[in-house]
Scaffold this active site. Structure first.
Site, PDB file in Angstrom:
ATOM      1  N   HIS A   8       0.836  -1.208   0.000  1.00 22.56           N
ATOM      2  CA  HIS A   8       0.000   0.000   0.000  1.00 22.56           C
ATOM      3  C   HIS A   8       0.868   1.255   0.000  1.00 22.56           C
ATOM      4  O   HIS A   8       1.549   1.558   0.978  1.00 22.56           O
ATOM      5  CB  HIS A   8      -0.942   0.038   1.207  1.00 22.56           C
ATOM      6  CG  HIS A   8      -1.831   1.241   1.196  1.00 22.56           C
ATOM      7  ND1 HIS A   8      -3.048   1.263   0.536  1.00 22.56           N
ATOM      8  CD2 HIS A   8      -1.652   2.490   1.705  1.00 22.56           C
ATOM      9  CE1 HIS A   8      -3.582   2.467   0.669  1.00 22.56           C
ATOM     10  NE2 HIS A   8      -2.754   3.234   1.366  1.00 22.56           N
ATOM     11  N   HIS A  68      -1.747   3.628  -8.452  1.00 21.11           N
ATOM     12  CA  HIS A  68      -2.093   2.783  -9.593  1.00 21.11           C
ATOM     13  C   HIS A  68      -1.773   3.519 -10.882  1.00 21.11           C
ATOM     14  O   HIS A  68      -1.839   4.751 -10.953  1.00 21.11           O
ATOM     15  CB  HIS A  68      -3.572   2.381  -9.565  1.00 21.11           C
ATOM     16  CG  HIS A  68      -4.511   3.538  -9.437  1.00 21.11           C
ATOM     17  ND1 HIS A  68      -4.768   4.158  -8.230  1.00 21.11           N
ATOM     18  CD2 HIS A  68      -5.242   4.213 -10.365  1.00 21.11           C
ATOM     19  CE1 HIS A  68      -5.624   5.144  -8.418  1.00 21.11           C
ATOM     20  NE2 HIS A  68      -5.921   5.216  -9.711  1.00 21.11           N
TER      21      HIS A  68
HETATM   22  P1  AMP Z   1      -8.183   7.193 -10.456  1.00 19.67           P
HETATM   23  O1  AMP Z   1      -9.381   8.050 -10.715  1.00 19.67           O
HETATM   24  O2  AMP Z   1      -6.958   7.551 -11.214  1.00 19.67           O
HETATM   25  O3  AMP Z   1      -7.952   7.049  -8.961  1.00 19.67           O
HETATM   26  O4  AMP Z   1      -8.573   5.750 -10.986  1.00 19.67           O
HETATM   27  C1  AMP Z   1      -9.294   4.833 -10.220  1.00 19.67           C
HETATM   28  C2  AMP Z   1      -9.797   3.799 -11.178  1.00 19.67           C
HETATM   29  O5  AMP Z   1     -10.133   2.647 -10.451  1.00 19.67           O
HETATM   30  C3  AMP Z   1     -11.047   4.212 -11.967  1.00 19.67           C
HETATM   31  O6  AMP Z   1     -10.742   4.168 -13.359  1.00 19.67           O
HETATM   32  C4  AMP Z   1     -12.088   3.189 -11.548  1.00 19.67           C
HETATM   33  O7  AMP Z   1     -12.916   2.821 -12.614  1.00 19.67           O
HETATM   34  C5  AMP Z   1     -11.228   2.042 -11.074  1.00 19.67           C
HETATM   35  N1  AMP Z   1     -11.801   1.155 -10.086  1.00 19.67           N
HETATM   36  C6  AMP Z   1     -12.363   1.501  -8.912  1.00 19.67           C
HETATM   37  N2  AMP Z   1     -12.747   0.395  -8.228  1.00 19.67           N
HETATM   38  C7  AMP Z   1     -12.393  -0.662  -8.988  1.00 19.67           C
HETATM   39  C8  AMP Z   1     -12.513  -2.080  -8.854  1.00 19.67           C
HETATM   40  N3  AMP Z   1     -13.068  -2.630  -7.775  1.00 19.67           N
HETATM   41  N4  AMP Z   1     -12.048  -2.874  -9.850  1.00 19.67           N
HETATM   42  C9  AMP Z   1     -11.479  -2.321 -10.956  1.00 19.67           C
HETATM   43  N5  AMP Z   1     -11.332  -0.999 -11.143  1.00 19.67           N
HETATM   44  C10 AMP Z   1     -11.785  -0.177 -10.186  1.00 19.67           C
HETATM   45 ZN    ZN Z   2      -4.096  -0.105  -0.509  1.00 15.09          ZN
END
Ligand code: AMP
Ligand code: ZN
Length: 112
Positions: A46, A98
């Site tokens: 994390h 991410h």
């Molecule tokens: P960000 O806005 O850069 O923080 O990107 C977060 C991303 O995580 C978004 O594109 C969401 O669609 C994706 N996301 C959130 N929850 C999940 C999940 N459980 N599985 C896959 N993608 C997710």
């Molecule tokens: Zn985490």
């Protein structure tokens, strides 16, 4: 970390459409894809955001980029965009570092 959706995915507590996993990194399909290929690549550890990464994470961060390139190659993708939103103001909604690996459509520059 408890209550972190991406920690839960990395540990297998929450299901995701996994593309790649090893002891350091997980990659899975974005739930709400913004391109024909939209994969998220995360460290298992994390780290809230790139701003929170430390010197000791240098190898891990490099490995994430190399993994992105490897995944793209395995999927036959030559042109892709790799993006990390850092901080709420830049669009980060999940506070676990991410990288978005996106491909399959035309991308504008500068990014919107
Ligand atoms: P960000 O806005 O850069 O923080 O990107 C977060 C991303 O995580 C978004 O594109 C969401 O669609 C994706 N996301 C959130 N929850 C999940 C999940 N459980 N599985 C896959 N993608 C997710
Ligand atoms: Zn985490």
């Amino acid at each position: 970390m408890e209550n972190c959706i991406f920690c839960n995915i990395a540990s297998g507590r929450t299901q995701a459409r996994l593309i790649y996993q090893d002891e350091d990194i997980a990659a899975f399909k974005d739930l709400n894809p913004q391109a024909p290929t939209h994969i998220l690549i995360i460290p298992v550890k994390h780290i809230a955001s790139l701003s929170e990464a430390a010197e000791e994470d240098a190898l891990l961060l490099g490995k994430i980029q190399l993994t992105a390139a490897k995944i793209a190659k395995e999927l036959g993708i030559k042109d892709f965009r790799l993006v990390a939103n850092n901080g709420k103001g830049a669009g980060q909604s999940v506070m676990h570092l991410h990288y978005h690996l996106m491909a399959g459509r035309r991308f504008l520059w500068p990014a919107g």
